[in-house]
Design an enzyme around this catalytic site. Sequence first.
Site, PDB file in Angstrom:
ATOM      1  CG  ASP A  74      -2.558  -0.603  -2.951  1.00 48.10           C
ATOM      2  OD1 ASP A  74      -2.458   0.529  -2.435  1.00 48.10           O
ATOM      3  OD2 ASP A  74      -3.223  -1.516  -2.444  1.00 48.10           O
ATOM      4  CB  SER A  81      -0.979  -0.038   1.168  1.00 45.94           C
ATOM      5  OG  SER A  81      -1.924   1.003   1.075  1.00 45.94           O
ATOM      6  CG  ASP A  92      -5.903   0.330  -1.286  1.00 42.88           C
ATOM      7  OD1 ASP A  92      -5.148   1.323  -1.228  1.00 42.88           O
ATOM      8  OD2 ASP A  92      -5.811  -0.640  -0.516  1.00 42.88           O
TER       9      ASP A  92
END
Length: 576
Positions: free
Chosen positions: A308, A147, A310
């Site tokens: 990433d 992340s 998200d």
Amino acid sequence: MEQWEKAYDKWQSFPHLEPSLKNELANMKDNTTALEDAFYKELTFGTGGMRGILGPGINRMNIYTVRKAVNGLANYLQVNCVNVKDRGVAVSYDSRHMSQEFALETAKVLGAYGIKAYVFDSLHPTPLLSFAVRYLGTAAGVMITASHNPPEYNGFKVYNEDGGQITPAEAEAIIGFINEMKNELTVPIVERKQLEEQELLNWIGEEVDNAYLAQLKQISRLSDQEQQVKKDLQIVFTALHGTSYDLVLKGLAQLNFSNVAVVKEQAEPDPEFSTVASPNPEEHQAFTMAIEQGKMVNADILIGTDPDADRLGVAVKDSTGEYTILTGNQFGSLVLDYILSHSDKALLTNARMLKTIVTTEMGSAIANAYGVETIDTLTGFKYIGEKIRQFDTTGETFIFGFEESYGYLIGSFARDKDAVQAALMACEMAYFWKKQGLTLLDALDVLYEKHGFYLEGLSQLTLQGKEGAAQIKAIMDDVRKTPLTEIAGLNVLQVEDYLSGERTIINKNHNVEKIELPKENVVKYILEHDSWVCLRPSGTEPKIKCYYGVCEKSREASEERLASLKSTMEAVMERK
């Protein structure tokens, strides 16, 4: 010989150790502290998979710890899922060091069990992995990412056949199978050429992207006619050296958002994230370049995704011409209100809004105003994904899910937080309000005036290594042994201990209720005046976090209350 020394000796004497790891070990041979930290325990695998610093050792991310995790996953799938070998596992990866290599290692271990791997042929966002699991019908998914952690980290996340992050029960079962393999250095693998020859390694091309983009267009609340209109909205977009560049631009183009200025220095994937101190859109410094470019082009909105993709950060111009970065709670509240105000009222009766226990209560207030039920989950989007899966059988309708840490989900074709979806919705909302002569900040003020001045805060204490873990445990043990009865002058009304699963009502009888949520190491205090405080060790970083929420009749009163809670609880955390 201590346990860590035995583990170290096994590695340094292994004749086939990967050369780069062997060299790193040789360089560490005189650093006892570093060696102990690398070998004193195995890298923790939990509901978020595993995440750690790259390097040699059982407490590090490397090909051997990844192989051991995949070996456990393969054995778990064969016992718990049907037709696993043909359905296979979808695998994606981000821009970090070793991400592509770890994705291939995943396929090599799966192939040793005759399980097909469907691996993206280039780096892709986490929500695309979630979508691919559902679209391809695979038995599971693996995402190689850490992340927004620093460059020296990488991670391994597992998704179930629904496309959601694995649940605590699934994680526990997988851990059992992981632990059956005693020697991570001898996990069986099949090399790439043989995998491809046997069609055990299959590369995912544009088909999944195109299917995702078709679904992405459906989340828009604009009419078909409005979607065709070229939008008068100036956007600045930064991918922060990650995976979102292509999909965000294609998604915006589908809705005719053509005025998009890209921060070119941050568009290319870069595992060092060289233009930012941290590739985390929650941290304001990540927007420095976007703000500079925003001023140059007079942008209405700035959007930035983490590596990433998200999590999404959003900034908009205030009345002075400066850019204000919205919090996750503020942006989530705006999206919720926009979605509900643009939904058929008849469909809202059965609709459910999902948020976590540390996410703003403004979400509940907004949902309630539209007659929509709010369901709280534990912290972590895996719990929101699990709830959506339950709705598939209960007949309830998922309308929106969000968490304070910049995670949002609008359409459930993905089952994890999705910054690509959120980026489109951010621009659509900004366009909608701009047509009415307002900014997103103006729209937020409308919500505050209507529902109250909900403000939230977060304190984090980083405690590295073995000693740090002990300190974090001591803090949590202390607040359980001697619970606080008042915080910053506010009486405690309820104590929610999610590890014991009990809620204690502070009255003369101290009534105890059961909390109908999974057990987790979290303590939350419900206070007077619609305030609350929550202590929670991070599941992925060496940190203990304290969340705060307040609601007063004015911004000034809320800010004062929040500052008081913050200073009090920081003293509680630091006294250990």
